[in-house]
Design a protein around this motif. Sequence first.
Motif, short mmCIF file in Angstrom:
data_model
loop_
_atom_site.label_atom_id
_atom_site.label_comp_id
_atom_site.label_asym_id
_atom_site.label_seq_id
_atom_site.Cartn_x
_atom_site.Cartn_y
_atom_site.Cartn_z
N LYS A 260 -1.86 10.35 1.07
CA LYS A 260 -1.22 9.17 0.68
C LYS A 260 -0.32 9.54 -0.41
CE LYS A 260 -3.47 6.28 3.09
NZ LYS A 260 -4.53 5.48 2.73
N TYR B 237 0.87 -1.00 -0.02
CA TYR B 237 -0.01 0.03 0.13
C TYR B 237 0.89 1.30 0.03
CZ TYR B 237 0.94 -0.96 4.88
OH TYR B 237 1.66 -1.09 5.99
N SER C 127 -7.85 0.24 -7.28
CA SER C 127 -6.32 -0.16 -7.11
C SER C 127 -6.06 -1.13 -8.68
CB SER C 127 -6.06 -1.09 -5.74
OG SER C 127 -6.48 -0.42 -4.82
N HIS D 176 -7.74 -4.21 -3.87
CA HIS D 176 -8.81 -2.81 -3.21
C HIS D 176 -9.45 -2.30 -4.18
CE1 HIS D 176 -10.73 -1.61 0.23
NE2 HIS D 176 -10.48 -0.54 0.04
N TYR E 76 -3.31 -2.00 -2.13
CA TYR E 76 -4.21 -0.87 -1.91
C TYR E 76 -3.29 0.35 -3.04
CZ TYR E 76 -6.40 -2.81 2.01
OH TYR E 76 -7.30 -3.67 2.87
#
Length: 515
Positions: free
Chosen positions: A161, A152, A223, A220, A198
């Motif tokens: 992020k 991720y 993704s 996910h 992710y």
Amino acid sequence: MRQSLFIIPILLITLLWCSCRKDFQYDTSSGNLEFSKDTVYLDTVFTNIGSSTYSLKVYNRSNNDIQIPSVRLAQGNNSSYRLNVDGVAGKEFENVPLMAKDSLFIFIETTFDISTINGNEFLYTDAILFDAGPKQQEVQLVTLIKDAIFLYPAENTDGTKETLLLGLDKDGNEIRIEGFLLTDEQLSFSNEKPYVIYGYAGVASDKTLNIAAGSRVHFHKDSGILVGEGASLSVNGTLSMDTLLLENEVIFEGDRLEPEFSEVPGQWGTIWLAPGSSSNIINHLTIRNASVGLLVEGNSDLNLPKLSVSNSQIYNSLAINIWARSSSINGENLVLGNAGNGSLILSNGGSYSFVHCSIANYWSNGFRSGAALQISNYDLVEETSASGQDLTASFINCIADGNMSLELSLNSDETNAFDFSFKNCLIKFKDTNNQFDSDPLYDFDNDTYYNNVFLNENADFWNTAKNDFRLGNSSSAIGKADPDTALLVPSDLLGTDRSSEPDIGAYEFVAVEQN
């Protein structure tokens, strides 16, 4: 009369007081509760990821209002299960009322950390206990927890992020997507544990992501994998002996493991082979329930194909199974099944070769806007030739079929070359309104484009709703493939020999009783 007038308000007050009482008299539960099931199986989940919510119904079949002294998890507050009893969350409840001939719902969830035990899988159990002592009743809880490797994007100091740069828009602004670059240690996926991704896992320039046979990769929502400029993807699945287990197949799918999600399209994004990526090789890969299965862009030289893909299946994509734009693909033994738009779209030109492929779209999840197979030498989205290129596309021993009348769409401008051919192919194109009579691209008697083509004949697939495109007893594809080309791909998708009287499509006909 006065006495009657006095009595009426007294009666009204009494009725109102009775209707507001909370202290109904209940009998204590006698251990005769009934349940909608004796065991609640919560479907497989990954470690530290919450399950879906499951329900249990509890019935009081007696003629008396009862009170259940206690409803609790056997492991108490240490349990990794969670309950909600008639709208109240918790793990232990006391004096739960249940009216005569009535029922109540209990909702159950779980989240489990498998790192607390040894092993990659763990069957986690508990029980819901009703009452205690000799009147105690119970319902078992069972779920399988799988360990996984989670990949991720990092979290920045401002709480956002990590992102990957895709390029610049027309105004010079950066285009970014939530994602991260795989480190050298993360570039070799094994079959020891499943992977859960992710955001977009990026493959950097001069790097190759290698995925071993039997690997399971789960994505996910929103993704996928981004193979950037100068990078490569190598999927190394092999033939499986068990057609249901697919033990040696590489499988890409969403991260929801519950059965009700097994056929839900659009659960994750795409495998994106970006412009400048090269030497991408895929063998024995199943991609399901994506938005776009494979997005393949750039590198239109078929002498050095951007993607060589064989013995693979892509189906149940929300939009497109394979979308190639100004690119180059060699495809063999492919099943490109149901999708919300096209099973295979080749746009903006490029160079393509497909042999023994079943391109069949029987989408049933709503309106489908496009043919199973769509080919163009310009941008179908912008409908302009400004970004188009010359196109060459060859299909030999292939099927183009589906549940619409026209499953082949050809779109050419006058700027770029449009060179395509079909040889020993089964094509569905029922032009009932004769709207394409004057279009030379659909002149199926023109051997420049069409050689030994079987038009509007019965493909007779096993089960189109389940993307099972094996050939049935009545299939017109049986025995009609070009034998010389078949020798270049001597085994079908399941490893069946096709050296003698080969069939059109990814599968050889095998005479077995169909369910």
